[in-house]
Design an enzyme around this catalytic site. Structure first.
Site, PDB file in Angstrom:
ATOM      1  N   LYS A   1      69.693  81.940  39.301  1.00  0.00           N
ATOM      2  CA  LYS A   1      69.224  81.124  38.184  1.00  0.00           C
ATOM      3  C   LYS A   1      70.113  79.903  37.945  1.00  0.00           C
ATOM      4  CE  LYS A   1      66.046  84.211  36.778  1.00  0.00           C
ATOM      5  NZ  LYS A   1      66.163  85.352  37.681  1.00  0.00           N
TER       6      LYS A   1
HETATM    7  C1  LIG Z   1      65.188  86.150  38.271  1.00  0.00           C
HETATM    8  C2  LIG Z   1      65.604  86.959  39.423  1.00  0.00           C
HETATM    9  C3  LIG Z   1      64.688  87.358  40.402  1.00  0.00           C
HETATM   10  C4  LIG Z   1      63.209  87.047  40.303  1.00  0.00           C
HETATM   11  O1  LIG Z   1      62.931  85.676  40.420  1.00  0.00           O
HETATM   12  P1  LIG Z   1      61.534  85.094  39.899  1.00  0.00           P
HETATM   13  O2  LIG Z   1      61.678  83.627  40.029  1.00  0.00           O
HETATM   14  O3  LIG Z   1      61.433  85.516  38.455  1.00  0.00           O
HETATM   15  O4  LIG Z   1      60.466  85.669  40.712  1.00  0.00           O
HETATM   16  C5  LIG Z   1      65.166  88.061  41.495  1.00  0.00           C
HETATM   17  N1  LIG Z   1      66.465  88.398  41.602  1.00  0.00           N
HETATM   18  C6  LIG Z   1      67.372  88.050  40.677  1.00  0.00           C
HETATM   19  C7  LIG Z   1      68.786  88.462  40.846  1.00  0.00           C
HETATM   20  C8  LIG Z   1      66.987  87.309  39.556  1.00  0.00           C
HETATM   21  O5  LIG Z   1      67.891  86.982  38.636  1.00  0.00           O
END
Ligand SMILES: *Cc1c(COP(=O)(O)O)cnc(C)c1O
Length: 504
Positions: free
Chosen positions: A113
């Site tokens: 993120k």
């Molecule tokens: C948010 C997240 C995901 C999923 O990603 P999306 O964009 O919501 O599909 C997968 N792995 C981790 C570690 C995340 O923080």
């Protein structure tokens, strides 16, 4: 270029407006009216650039109301070397011939993120300046763990912004909770809720389009926006790393120019994999996009049979950031697959709101299976994969990345496809230290050898066995005081927001 709403393609917005507002007034998601294409020989050029230059290039294709200087300012600050513990920002590691891990977790909060949330505040404040708005932006975040912390870290002490984060009290790892509860900054609020991520996301989405609240906000010169991947400014920066990764692989002669790759993405809200889809639409040579889910496998079923049905049990798993039954960004994909048919999108998403289910046409089903392949794995398979990856390749991976790896193995078994493959590795394993530790120590763990409370002890143990240092961003937390302890019910979210902002 302008931006449309997936629920009304007559509305026109600039990129700045789309990023400031986060969600369209009609509840739809913003999407560019055209998708720019990459020149065929671009990867040679990109290969000679660093991440900041690659990012500037990609962003400039979409943010046509930003000047070159503005984009460069945003990118330079977001991807500053001191914020990431790798010079490449997101290094690609080689697991075995033909399989690459795109490590997206070298940023300040150790999750992918950061790749978008480090730049979103810059994009937003730059957009505010451009549109001469005097308002203060209030960012509302619903998080299943990683978004919350990454958004808090990105927005803390950013002038003209406030950020309020909601997370499920029992749906995040001990480290994730600690990361949020100790958050610093004068403009931050963190609140746990009794409920799951979907409860938090639905409440936040409805507040973002709540007319009464909007009026009161406008009166007070405040404006809501979102840092979830419903915001275009969140999704766009995620396109960069797929293009960058390809340029890197080509530069290192791992792939030939034009050679197609598969991309495996551990998926929750469908943001990360949608960014890969956009990259493909732009001309990135991609064979299959492999959508990996955990036991909350609503997307697996959807991609298999075209029926989206959220009426099912919700499971709390060891990959909590994927514990989601309403994958918001699917709306953007379906908008594109239907040829931008806003009426159809309204109909489906109305059905989702009222009955929790919709079914797409055979044509859309066929289109889905052209680009996507999907499967899921349960917690036991996730643990086995973590164990196996460490045993065989000395690679320590977090539970989300392990879900991707496990599904990739199923893909290979099912198809025999030998196309070179990139796995989106989405979190540092120390964010989920106890589950990773348990998985590596013994194969069949249902009972924790160490209790969840002993997070620090587990981090130490994990460091000893796996020869990978825990990141300072996580180890330094134990010395920090807990600032936020509030837990509320999902019905109290609106009141909590009003109270935090001193609204009537
Ligand atoms: C948010 C997240 C995901 C999923 O990603 P999306 O964009 O919501 O599909 C997968 N792995 C981790 C570690 C995340 O923080």
């Amino acid at each position: 270029m302008f931006y449309q709403s997936t629920r009304n393609n007559q509305l026109r917005f600039t990129a700045s407006e789309a990023i400031i507002q986060g969600i369209a007034p009609d509840g739809g998601l913003f999407i560019p009216d055209t998708i720019p294409t990459l020149p065929k020989d671009i990867f040679d050029m990109l290969g000679h650039m660093d991440y900041i230059e690659r990012a500037s290039y990609i962003l400039s294709l979409f943010l046509d109301d930003f000047t070159e200087e503005e984009i460069h300012y945003c990118v330079r600050n977001a991807y500053a070397a001191e914020k990431f513990d790798s010079d490449n920002i997101c290094p690609v590691s080689h697991l075995f011939p033909g399989l690459y891990m795109l490590e997206l977790w070298h940023g300040p909060t150790c999750a992918f993120k950061d790749m978008a949330l480090q730049i979103l505040p810059y994009l937003m404040t730059t957009a505010l300046k451009k549109t001469h708005q005097e308002e203060k932006i209030v960012i509302l975040v619903a998080t299943s763990g990683d978004t919350g912390k990454a958004a808090l870290e990105g927005f803390k002490n950013v002038p003209h912004t406030e950020i309020i984060t909601f997370y499920p009290e029992n749906g995040v790892s001990a480290m994730q909770k600690r990361q949020m509860a100790t958050q610093t900054g004068d403009n931050v609020q963190v609140c746990a809720i009794h409920g799951n991520f979907d409860d938090a996301q639905s409440a936040v989405k409805s507040i973002l389009t709540d007319e009464d609240l909007q009026k009161e906000m406008t009166r007070r010169q405040l404006k809501f926006s979102s840092a979830n991947s419903i915001n275009w400014g969140r999704l766009l920066p995620q396109i960069i790393y797929y293009v960058s990764c390809y340029a890197e692989l080509q530069k290192n002669e791992e792939i030939l120019p034009g050679e197609a790759i598969n991309i495996v993405v551990p998926t929750g809200n469908f943001g990360n994999i949608l960014a890969a889809y956009f990259a493909k639409q732009m001309g990135l040579p991609v064979n299959k996009l492999i959508c990996a889910s955990n036991a909350n496998n609503v997307l697996t079923e959807f991609i298999h049979n075209g029926i989206y049905d959220k009426n099912r049990p919700f499971y709390t798993t060891i990959s909590p950031s994927m514990d989601i039954l309403i994958s918001s960004n699917l709306e953007r994909l379906l908008y594109l697959l239907t040829g931008r048919n806003d009426g159809q999108i309204c109909e489906w998403f109305h059905q989702l709101d009222t009955c929790g289910r919709y079914e797409v046409s055979q044509t859309i089903k066929n289109k889905l299976s052209e680009d996507f392949w999907a499967d899921f794995c349960d917690d036991q398979e996730t643990q086995n994969t973590i164990h196996h990856m460490f045993d065989k390749y000395s690679y320590v991976c977090d539970p989300h990345t392990a879900v991707a790896m496990s599904v990739y193995k199923k893909y290979q078994l099912a198809t025999g496809d030998l196309t070179k493959t990139v796995i989106a590795s989405t979190a540092n394993p120390y964010k989920f230290a106890s589950d990773v530790f348990n998985a590596i120590q013994q194969k069949n763990v249902n009972i924790s050898p160490l209790s969840k409370q002993n997070e620090d002890e587990i981090v130490n143990e994990l460091e000893k066995i796996c020869n990978l240092e825990a990141p300072i961003q996580l180890t330094s937390l134990k010395a920090q005081p807990i600032r936020f302890r509030t837990v509320i019910s999902k019905n109290e979210i609106k009141d909590f927001i009003k109270q935090s902002l001193n609204l009537k």
